[in-house]
Write an enzyme that holds these catalytic residues in place. Sequence first.
Site, mmCIF file in Angstrom:
data_model
loop_
_atom_site.group_PDB
_atom_site.id
_atom_site.type_symbol
_atom_site.label_atom_id
_atom_site.label_comp_id
_atom_site.label_asym_id
_atom_site.label_seq_id
_atom_site.Cartn_x
_atom_site.Cartn_y
_atom_site.Cartn_z
ATOM 1 N N HIS A 121 -7.105 -4.866 10.437
ATOM 2 C CA HIS A 121 -6.877 -4.721 8.991
ATOM 3 C C HIS A 121 -5.577 -5.377 8.542
ATOM 4 O O HIS A 121 -4.619 -5.466 9.306
ATOM 5 C CB HIS A 121 -6.923 -3.244 8.555
ATOM 6 C CG HIS A 121 -5.792 -2.387 9.037
ATOM 7 N ND1 HIS A 121 -5.971 -1.145 9.590
ATOM 8 C CD2 HIS A 121 -4.446 -2.566 9.034
ATOM 9 C CE1 HIS A 121 -4.803 -0.610 9.891
ATOM 10 N NE2 HIS A 121 -3.857 -1.452 9.575
ATOM 11 N N ASP A 158 -7.484 -2.622 14.434
ATOM 12 C CA ASP A 158 -8.856 -2.952 14.032
ATOM 13 C C ASP A 158 -8.909 -4.212 13.155
ATOM 14 O O ASP A 158 -9.923 -4.507 12.536
ATOM 15 C CB ASP A 158 -9.522 -1.760 13.324
ATOM 16 C CG ASP A 158 -8.802 -1.357 12.019
ATOM 17 O OD1 ASP A 158 -7.869 -2.082 11.601
ATOM 18 O OD2 ASP A 158 -9.189 -0.341 11.424
ATOM 19 N N GLU A 207 -9.749 -1.958 5.687
ATOM 20 C CA GLU A 207 -10.375 -1.616 6.958
ATOM 21 C C GLU A 207 -11.657 -2.431 7.152
ATOM 22 O O GLU A 207 -12.171 -3.026 6.189
ATOM 23 C CB GLU A 207 -10.697 -0.111 6.973
ATOM 24 C CG GLU A 207 -9.472 0.785 6.829
ATOM 25 C CD GLU A 207 -8.596 0.838 8.083
ATOM 26 O OE1 GLU A 207 -8.617 -0.101 8.906
ATOM 27 O OE2 GLU A 207 -7.858 1.840 8.230
ATOM 28 N N ASP A 249 0.819 -1.213 0.000
ATOM 29 C CA ASP A 249 0.000 0.000 0.000
ATOM 30 C C ASP A 249 0.854 1.264 0.000
ATOM 31 O O ASP A 249 2.077 1.204 0.185
ATOM 32 C CB ASP A 249 -0.960 0.006 1.216
ATOM 33 C CG ASP A 249 -0.302 -0.543 2.485
ATOM 34 O OD1 ASP A 249 0.941 -0.523 2.568
ATOM 35 O OD2 ASP A 249 -1.023 -0.988 3.386
HETATM 36 C C1 F6R Z 1 1.543 -1.380 6.097
HETATM 37 C C2 F6R Z 1 0.240 -2.041 6.234
HETATM 38 C C3 F6R Z 1 -0.540 -1.991 7.496
HETATM 39 C C4 F6R Z 1 0.314 -2.248 8.753
HETATM 40 C C5 F6R Z 1 -0.555 -2.189 10.007
HETATM 41 C C6 F6R Z 1 0.269 -2.338 11.279
HETATM 42 O O1 F6R Z 1 2.084 -1.553 4.808
HETATM 43 O O2 F6R Z 1 -0.204 -2.584 5.282
HETATM 44 O O3 F6R Z 1 -1.558 -2.957 7.434
HETATM 45 O O4 F6R Z 1 0.928 -3.490 8.650
HETATM 46 O O5 F6R Z 1 -1.240 -0.981 10.041
HETATM 47 O O6 F6R Z 1 1.136 -1.249 11.402
HETATM 48 P P1 F6R Z 1 2.273 -1.212 12.530
HETATM 49 O O7 F6R Z 1 3.254 -2.270 12.156
HETATM 50 O O8 F6R Z 1 2.861 0.157 12.422
HETATM 51 O O9 F6R Z 1 1.598 -1.489 13.825
#
Ligand code: F6R
Length: 263
Positions: free
Chosen positions: A138, A136, A143, A67
């Site tokens: 994701h 959450d 989301e 992403d």
């Molecule tokens: C990032 C991504 C997100 C993160 C998730 C956890 O490329 O796709 O899904 O993996 O938001 O983020 P952290 O590791 O910062 O807790």
Amino acid sequence: MRVIITKDYDEMSKEAARIIAKQIKEKPDSVIGFATGGTPVGTYKELIRMHKEEGLDFSKITTFNLDEYYGLGPDHPQSYHYYMFENLFNHVNVDPKKIHIPDGLAKDVDAFCKEYEEEIKKAGGIDLQILGIGRDGHIAFNEPGSSLASRTRLVALAEETIKDNARFFEKEEDVPRYALSMGVGTILEAKKILLLANGESKADAVAALIEGPVTSQVTASALQLHPDVTVIIDEAAASKLKRKSYYKFVDKMYRMLEEKKSL
Ligand code: F6R
């Protein structure tokens, strides 16, 4: 789903790097899906160490990132483009021509997203996809409520995600509200998936991913439908799992079998 519970973040990162390195050694031209965020930083550090000290060769791999924030260009220090070069690509011998990261400045977003999916197909599909998980539930930026069949597209970030990611920006208002993200359907087509999580703040999401029902309200739960998923979590992230001791027992068994195979 294989669940590996490690004592801490450091052990989680080393275990993940070991699995990624094994994939690259077994298939040097692997297609690897990368994630950003705080969680995989330690894993990328360990991969850099393996490259520098053990000669782990990234020259033939192709990469696809999950992403990118919509509206941020590659030079923006908070863009995922910037993150990947800072935390991994600048320090290993990956071929810049084989790096793919969604373009946060794409003018025709729909055409770009279609093209991204096409590029993944042309590369032969993703061999190993690395994932983190949001509080959450994701994966990528899918989301709650995202279709479990979704493809790469423009998504709106949830309030909780904007708050969580504000730590990387000067203030919360600076966090982009939209992102380009692979879909759950895109992710499920990867041949192997490796999800990492650490810390107590992820314990509820991890429990829902592993032991909850499959639901678009927790998009990570869709991984239960995939035949080759490894989840590596530290004790804190595993703290709300009901069957923790069983997963540890199964992991021990896998390790014994792996040891036997390598003898
Ligand atoms: C990032 C991504 C997100 C993160 C998730 C956890 O490329 O796709 O899904 O993996 O938001 O983020 P952290 O590791 O910062 O807790």
